[in-house]
Design a protein around this motif. Sequence first.
Motif, PDB file in Angstrom:
ATOM      1  N   PRO A  27      38.013  16.531  84.814  1.00  9.09           N
ATOM      2  CA  PRO A  27      39.109  16.926  83.905  1.00  9.09           C
ATOM      3  C   PRO A  27      39.011  18.365  83.427  1.00  9.09           C
ATOM      4  N   VAL A  28      37.805  18.839  83.146  1.00  7.67           N
ATOM      5  CA  VAL A  28      37.682  20.208  82.640  1.00  7.67           C
ATOM      6  C   VAL A  28      37.819  21.221  83.774  1.00  7.67           C
ATOM      7  N   GLN A  73      39.833  20.818  86.318  1.00  2.01           N
ATOM      8  CA  GLN A  73      41.288  20.902  86.495  1.00  2.01           C
ATOM      9  C   GLN A  73      41.923  21.819  85.449  1.00  2.01           C
ATOM     10  N   ALA A  74      41.469  21.680  84.196  1.00  2.00           N
ATOM     11  CA  ALA A  74      42.047  22.490  83.119  1.00  2.00           C
ATOM     12  C   ALA A  74      41.759  23.972  83.325  1.00  2.00           C
ATOM     13  N   VAL A  75      40.528  24.298  83.724  1.00  2.00           N
ATOM     14  CA  VAL A  75      40.181  25.695  83.970  1.00  2.00           C
ATOM     15  C   VAL A  75      40.950  26.231  85.172  1.00  2.00           C
ATOM     16  N   THR A 121      32.991  25.827  88.119  1.00  2.00           N
ATOM     17  CA  THR A 121      32.546  24.554  88.689  1.00  2.00           C
ATOM     18  C   THR A 121      31.056  24.574  88.994  1.00  2.00           C
ATOM     19  N   TRP A 147      33.473  15.899  77.157  1.00  2.00           N
ATOM     20  CA  TRP A 147      33.786  16.622  78.395  1.00  2.00           C
ATOM     21  C   TRP A 147      35.175  16.235  78.902  1.00  2.00           C
ATOM     22  N   ARG A 148      35.479  14.968  78.875  1.00  2.00           N
ATOM     23  CA  ARG A 148      36.733  14.494  79.468  1.00  2.00           C
ATOM     24  C   ARG A 148      37.948  14.850  78.624  1.00  2.00           C
ATOM     25  N   GLU A 149      37.842  14.709  77.297  1.00  2.00           N
ATOM     26  CA  GLU A 149      39.028  14.804  76.450  1.00  2.00           C
ATOM     27  C   GLU A 149      39.094  16.068  75.598  1.00  2.00           C
ATOM     28  N   PRO A 151      38.667  20.192  77.987  1.00  2.00           N
ATOM     29  CA  PRO A 151      39.857  20.793  78.610  1.00  2.00           C
ATOM     30  C   PRO A 151      40.743  21.541  77.620  1.00  2.00           C
ATOM     31  N   ARG A 152      40.710  21.190  76.330  1.00  2.00           N
ATOM     32  CA  ARG A 152      41.513  21.909  75.337  1.00  2.00           C
ATOM     33  C   ARG A 152      41.009  23.343  75.158  1.00  2.00           C
ATOM     34  N   ALA A 194      39.829  25.230  77.691  1.00  2.00           N
ATOM     35  CA  ALA A 194      39.724  25.795  79.036  1.00  2.00           C
ATOM     36  C   ALA A 194      39.821  27.313  79.061  1.00  2.00           C
TER      37      ALA A 194
END
Length: 316
Positions: A46-47, A49-51, A63, A92-94, A97-98, A100
């Motif tokens: 998830p992170v 993808q956000a980055v 990565t 990490w999941r939730e 990503p905020r 990023a």
Amino acid sequence: MISSSFAAILASGRAQFNARAVEARRRFTSLDMQAFGAFLQDGVDPVVQAVAAVAPDRAGSFTLAAYDMALELVGHGLAGPAAKSPFLSIVWRELAPRYAPLLAGAPVDGLGMLSNAAIHLGGVPGARTGQWQEEMAAIAPQVATLGQLRAVGQVLAWRAGVAHFRLGAIAAADTLPPALALAACGESQLDWPALRAQLLNQPWRGNADGIEFGAFAGLGGQFDTPPVARACADGFVVSAGERFYFLVADAHGAVLHGATADEFAQASGDVSATVQAGARQLAPGLPAGEIALAANAHTLAITSPYTHAIRLLPLP
């Protein structure tokens, strides 16, 4: 299944990622590669993808850093399906990503801060990890630097029940832009200097009812026997059976640390049924001899031989 963007990065650097995994298995002999794979999918993807969405040119280097950190966290048993606490994986999941845009430029430091905070908060009994995560997510658009991330995380940890962070959190808020400090403290009516003065002088600001802390250890609580509290400047030294604790409490919660018999002996106690608070005399309304009172400058602690809980009330 991992996302196509994460899969593409892993495929393009397959040899490099495999070499990192082999080296990690040498360092962590108990590393469970199945658990690692699960964390890659649940926490890392998830992170990544956000980055990749906000800074595609940095997705590859991010990565690599996230992959190395994930190997270490799973190797230490802190992340993955078998971890003692699921909170780090949730962060990490939730939450990550905020952040990023910030993590893209500083993956090691940024992910390290969020991971350390998750590990620490997950290990503090009574800390409201869900509240911390939600408030960290809400304030993310206002956080522009790693220093601000660190300070905001500390302030919100205090407000989520980590009472011994209070003075450090106020000092951390001092380093923030005033608007961000106010947002972290959940305040919009005052300016920062006025709020800071109130927070320093009123540990129970916003909570006139106090809190109840503690329960029988046999039912998952903290104390084997009904506790007795004695006051000191920063909190209370508590005796319960043969064990001693230091209790710190304020408007947001209470935290228990270890203490010694000497510290308990040096603290002050009051076994009367009333307590003097400035010009006021407070009476809890319970029979004398069945309660014990202890008070410092801002808090009254009430204990009884009939309960494993300590009632903590703010003093005016």
